[in-house]
Design a protein around this motif. Structure first.
Motif, PDB file in Angstrom:
ATOM      1  N   ARG A   7      30.708 -17.434 -48.158  1.00  0.00           N
ATOM      2  CA  ARG A   7      31.997 -16.768 -47.953  1.00  0.00           C
ATOM      3  C   ARG A   7      32.875 -17.606 -47.047  1.00  0.00           C
ATOM      4  O   ARG A   7      32.401 -18.252 -46.114  1.00  0.00           O
ATOM      5  N   ILE A   8      34.155 -17.546 -47.318  1.00  0.00           N
ATOM      6  CA  ILE A   8      35.136 -18.221 -46.482  1.00  0.00           C
ATOM      7  C   ILE A   8      35.573 -17.258 -45.387  1.00  0.00           C
ATOM      8  O   ILE A   8      35.774 -16.072 -45.636  1.00  0.00           O
ATOM      9  N   GLY A   9      35.734 -17.770 -44.173  1.00  0.00           N
ATOM     10  CA  GLY A   9      36.189 -16.965 -43.047  1.00  0.00           C
ATOM     11  C   GLY A   9      37.378 -17.622 -42.359  1.00  0.00           C
ATOM     12  O   GLY A   9      37.758 -18.757 -42.674  1.00  0.00           O
ATOM     13  N   LEU A  10      37.945 -16.918 -41.413  1.00  0.00           N
ATOM     14  CA  LEU A  10      39.080 -17.463 -40.671  1.00  0.00           C
ATOM     15  C   LEU A  10      38.699 -18.707 -39.878  1.00  0.00           C
ATOM     16  O   LEU A  10      39.551 -19.552 -39.607  1.00  0.00           O
ATOM     17  N   GLU A  18      42.627 -29.249 -44.249  1.00  0.00           N
ATOM     18  CA  GLU A  18      42.206 -30.594 -44.672  1.00  0.00           C
ATOM     19  C   GLU A  18      42.078 -30.694 -46.190  1.00  0.00           C
ATOM     20  O   GLU A  18      42.403 -31.720 -46.793  1.00  0.00           O
ATOM     21  N   LEU A  19      41.593 -29.627 -46.822  1.00  0.00           N
ATOM     22  CA  LEU A  19      41.396 -29.636 -48.268  1.00  0.00           C
ATOM     23  C   LEU A  19      42.702 -29.525 -49.052  1.00  0.00           C
ATOM     24  O   LEU A  19      42.856 -30.145 -50.100  1.00  0.00           O
ATOM     25  N   TYR A  20      43.629 -28.725 -48.571  1.00  0.00           N
ATOM     26  CA  TYR A  20      44.823 -28.376 -49.342  1.00  0.00           C
ATOM     27  C   TYR A  20      46.113 -28.981 -48.810  1.00  0.00           C
ATOM     28  O   TYR A  20      47.188 -28.511 -49.139  1.00  0.00           O
ATOM     29  N   ARG A  37      49.060 -25.740 -39.906  1.00  0.00           N
ATOM     30  CA  ARG A  37      47.898 -24.861 -39.724  1.00  0.00           C
ATOM     31  C   ARG A  37      48.246 -23.400 -40.031  1.00  0.00           C
ATOM     32  O   ARG A  37      47.397 -22.649 -40.486  1.00  0.00           O
ATOM     33  N   ALA A  38      49.482 -22.989 -39.810  1.00  0.00           N
ATOM     34  CA  ALA A  38      49.881 -21.608 -40.088  1.00  0.00           C
ATOM     35  C   ALA A  38      49.720 -21.298 -41.580  1.00  0.00           C
ATOM     36  O   ALA A  38      49.264 -20.211 -41.948  1.00  0.00           O
ATOM     37  N   GLY A  39      50.057 -22.240 -42.431  1.00  0.00           N
ATOM     38  CA  GLY A  39      49.868 -22.052 -43.866  1.00  0.00           C
ATOM     39  C   GLY A  39      48.399 -21.961 -44.231  1.00  0.00           C
ATOM     40  O   GLY A  39      48.001 -21.181 -45.095  1.00  0.00           O
ATOM     41  N   ALA A  40      47.581 -22.771 -43.565  1.00  0.00           N
ATOM     42  CA  ALA A  40      46.138 -22.733 -43.809  1.00  0.00           C
ATOM     43  C   ALA A  40      45.543 -21.410 -43.346  1.00  0.00           C
ATOM     44  O   ALA A  40      44.680 -20.846 -44.016  1.00  0.00           O
ATOM     45  N   LEU A  41      46.014 -20.897 -42.211  1.00  0.00           N
ATOM     46  CA  LEU A  41      45.535 -19.602 -41.722  1.00  0.00           C
ATOM     47  C   LEU A  41      45.927 -18.498 -42.695  1.00  0.00           C
ATOM     48  O   LEU A  41      45.107 -17.627 -43.006  1.00  0.00           O
ATOM     49  N   GLU A  45      43.317 -16.107 -44.597  1.00  0.00           N
ATOM     50  CA  GLU A  45      43.436 -14.647 -44.555  1.00  0.00           C
ATOM     51  C   GLU A  45      43.504 -14.063 -45.961  1.00  0.00           C
ATOM     52  O   GLU A  45      42.907 -13.016 -46.233  1.00  0.00           O
ATOM     53  N   PHE A  46      44.214 -14.737 -46.858  1.00  0.00           N
ATOM     54  CA  PHE A  46      44.291 -14.287 -48.246  1.00  0.00           C
ATOM     55  C   PHE A  46      42.915 -14.321 -48.903  1.00  0.00           C
ATOM     56  O   PHE A  46      42.519 -13.382 -49.589  1.00  0.00           O
ATOM     57  N   PHE A  47      42.156 -15.409 -48.692  1.00  0.00           N
ATOM     58  CA  PHE A  47      40.811 -15.503 -49.264  1.00  0.00           C
ATOM     59  C   PHE A  47      39.926 -14.368 -48.756  1.00  0.00           C
ATOM     60  O   PHE A  47      39.185 -13.754 -49.524  1.00  0.00           O
TER      61      PHE A  47
END
Length: 89
Positions: A7-10, A18-20, A37-41, A45-47
């Motif tokens: 599972r992916i977490g925060l 780094e991936l996207y 980083r805000a976009g990654a967070l 959160e969406f995941f």
């Protein structure tokens, strides 16, 4: 044998960035290239939310023995009643 799905977490926010954060990766996804980083967070959160609400499931791909994300995969557009979904990786 060398890969592990989890599972992916925060706590994966930095790895998601780094991936996207490159156009070469984002062009194959339904997202814009991450620029901060805000976009990654927000994506992390969406995941998490999509997994909890069961409208999509995204797992982190890691190497056995190393918890760092090297990719993601999962189901989008889950339709549990009709046993249908799209696979993405």
């Amino acid at each position: 044998r060398r890969l592990y799905l989890r599972r992916i977490g925060l706590s994966d926010t930095d790895a998601i960035f780094e991936l996207y954060n490159t156009d070469d990766v984002a062009k194959y996804l339904d997202i814009d290239t991450l620029v901060d980083r805000a976009g990654a967070l927000a994506l992390a959160e969406f995941f998490v939310r999509s997994y909890e609400e069961r409208f999509a499931m995204r797992w982190g791909i890691t190497l056995q023995g190393d918890d760092r994300l090297i990719g993601t995969c999962g189901y989008n557009g889950l339709d549990v009643e009709n046993r249908r979904a799209e696979i993405g990786f």
